[in-house]
Design a protein around this motif. Structure first.
Motif, mmCIF file in Angstrom:
data_model
loop_
_atom_site.group_PDB
_atom_site.id
_atom_site.type_symbol
_atom_site.label_atom_id
_atom_site.label_comp_id
_atom_site.label_asym_id
_atom_site.label_seq_id
_atom_site.Cartn_x
_atom_site.Cartn_y
_atom_site.Cartn_z
ATOM 1 N N ASN A 83 0.862 -1.183 0.000
ATOM 2 C CA ASN A 83 0.000 0.000 0.000
ATOM 3 C C ASN A 83 0.894 1.227 0.000
ATOM 4 O OD1 ASN A 83 -2.150 -1.729 0.208
ATOM 5 N ND2 ASN A 83 -2.658 -1.228 2.309
ATOM 6 N N ILE A 123 1.091 5.685 -0.376
ATOM 7 C CA ILE A 123 0.408 6.980 -0.421
ATOM 8 C C ILE A 123 1.159 7.973 -1.295
ATOM 9 C CG2 ILE A 123 -0.816 6.697 1.773
ATOM 10 C CD1 ILE A 123 1.340 8.418 3.105
ATOM 11 N N LEU A 147 -6.011 2.489 -7.482
ATOM 12 C CA LEU A 147 -6.087 3.685 -6.651
ATOM 13 C C LEU A 147 -7.433 3.668 -5.945
ATOM 14 C CD1 LEU A 147 -5.258 6.517 -5.645
ATOM 15 C CD2 LEU A 147 -6.264 7.437 -7.746
ATOM 16 N N ILE A 148 -7.388 3.769 -4.630
ATOM 17 C CA ILE A 148 -8.607 3.781 -3.831
ATOM 18 C C ILE A 148 -8.732 5.150 -3.175
ATOM 19 C CG2 ILE A 148 -9.893 2.698 -1.947
ATOM 20 C CD1 ILE A 148 -9.263 0.804 -4.284
ATOM 21 N N GLN A 149 -9.806 5.826 -3.473
ATOM 22 C CA GLN A 149 -10.126 7.089 -2.815
ATOM 23 C C GLN A 149 -11.431 6.872 -2.076
ATOM 24 O OE1 GLN A 149 -9.710 9.546 -6.507
ATOM 25 N NE2 GLN A 149 -8.477 10.792 -5.117
ATOM 26 N N SER A 150 -11.385 7.056 -0.781
ATOM 27 C CA SER A 150 -12.581 6.794 0.001
ATOM 28 C C SER A 150 -12.836 7.939 0.969
ATOM 29 C CB SER A 150 -12.443 5.472 0.766
ATOM 30 O OG SER A 150 -11.407 5.557 1.706
ATOM 31 N N SER A 151 -14.043 7.958 1.476
ATOM 32 C CA SER A 151 -14.408 8.947 2.476
ATOM 33 C C SER A 151 -15.354 8.279 3.465
ATOM 34 C CB SER A 151 -15.071 10.160 1.810
ATOM 35 O OG SER A 151 -16.186 9.763 1.063
ATOM 36 N N GLY A 184 -12.768 13.059 3.632
ATOM 37 C CA GLY A 184 -11.913 12.231 2.783
ATOM 38 C C GLY A 184 -10.765 11.589 3.543
ATOM 39 N N ASN A 185 -10.485 10.338 3.222
ATOM 40 C CA ASN A 185 -9.276 9.664 3.673
ATOM 41 C C ASN A 185 -8.195 9.883 2.614
ATOM 42 O OD1 ASN A 185 -10.227 8.469 6.085
ATOM 43 N ND2 ASN A 185 -11.172 6.795 4.943
ATOM 44 N N ASN A 186 -6.941 9.676 2.973
ATOM 45 C CA ASN A 186 -5.874 9.770 1.986
ATOM 46 C C ASN A 186 -6.096 8.743 0.879
ATOM 47 O OD1 ASN A 186 -4.406 11.745 3.337
ATOM 48 N ND2 ASN A 186 -3.222 10.250 4.502
ATOM 49 N N PRO A 187 -5.873 9.143 -0.382
ATOM 50 C CA PRO A 187 -5.922 8.138 -1.446
ATOM 51 C C PRO A 187 -4.786 7.132 -1.252
ATOM 52 C CG PRO A 187 -5.518 10.341 -2.341
ATOM 53 C CD PRO A 187 -5.588 10.468 -0.868
#
Length: 182
Positions: free
Chosen positions: A130, A132, A156-160, A170-173
């Motif tokens: 993983n 960043i 790439l995972i972008q989550s919130s 938002g969390n860090n991608p």
């Protein structure tokens, strides 16, 4: 299979692989009973705990003393067996063969870790990391190519998440990358 929610882990100030990333990472690793997993940069031990609960034999490497303490607390809380090793990879990595490896942190020693895995990862073993930062991701991908790993995949995972009052935060991608050793 019951997955552990983030709030169930003992945390402190140590970084932890969040729930949705953790579950995807476990899927990329294809953890099964009897696997031997090396978790480098184990943080809170969330990946190690989940893997152990699925029947893997696990070695968790962590250089941060607070992380070691938290891994041991989580290990007790979830009643799992994990060999916790304090120190920095690759210097403290055990001289045994693994078929799965997770990189949660490399301490800037990706090349040295790949050299170690060249001798200690079984053929067809899965390496997943993983990231960043793009620099670390690119370095990882270059090393996968240089060491002739196959089935390379990157996502790439972008989550919130929704906070207490209903706002999306938002969390860090995170980039999840994996390869299979020849």
């Amino acid at each position: 299979m019951k997955w552990i929610r983030d709030e169930e882990f003992i945390r402190g100030k140590v970084p932890m692989t969040k729930f949705n990333i953790r579950i995807l990472t476990m899927a990329y690793l294809s953890i099964e009973e009897g696997d031997k997993l090396l978790d480098i940069g184990a943080g809170t031990g969330s990946i190690s705990i989940e893997a152990s609960l699925q029947g893997a034999e696990v070695w968790a490497i962590e250089k941060n003393q607070e992380g070691i303490d938290i891994i041991n607390k989580n290990k007790s809380k979830f009643n799992v067996t994990i060999d916790v090793i304090e120190g920095e990879a690759p210097e403290v990595l055990p001289d045994i063969k693994f078929n799965k490896c997770f990189l949660g942190g490399s301490g800037g020693k990706l090349k040295e870790i790949f050299e170690y895995l060249n001798d200690h990862m079984e053929p067809k073993g899965i390496l997943c990391g993983n990231f960043i930062t793009l620099n670390n991701l690119n370095h990882f991908l270059q090393l996968l190519k240089a060491y002739e790993y196959t089935d390379v995949d990157v996502q790439l995972i972008q989550s919130s998440y929704m906070d207490k009052i209903g706002l999306m935060r938002g969390n860090n991608p995170i980039f999840i990358a994996k390869g299979v050793k020849r």
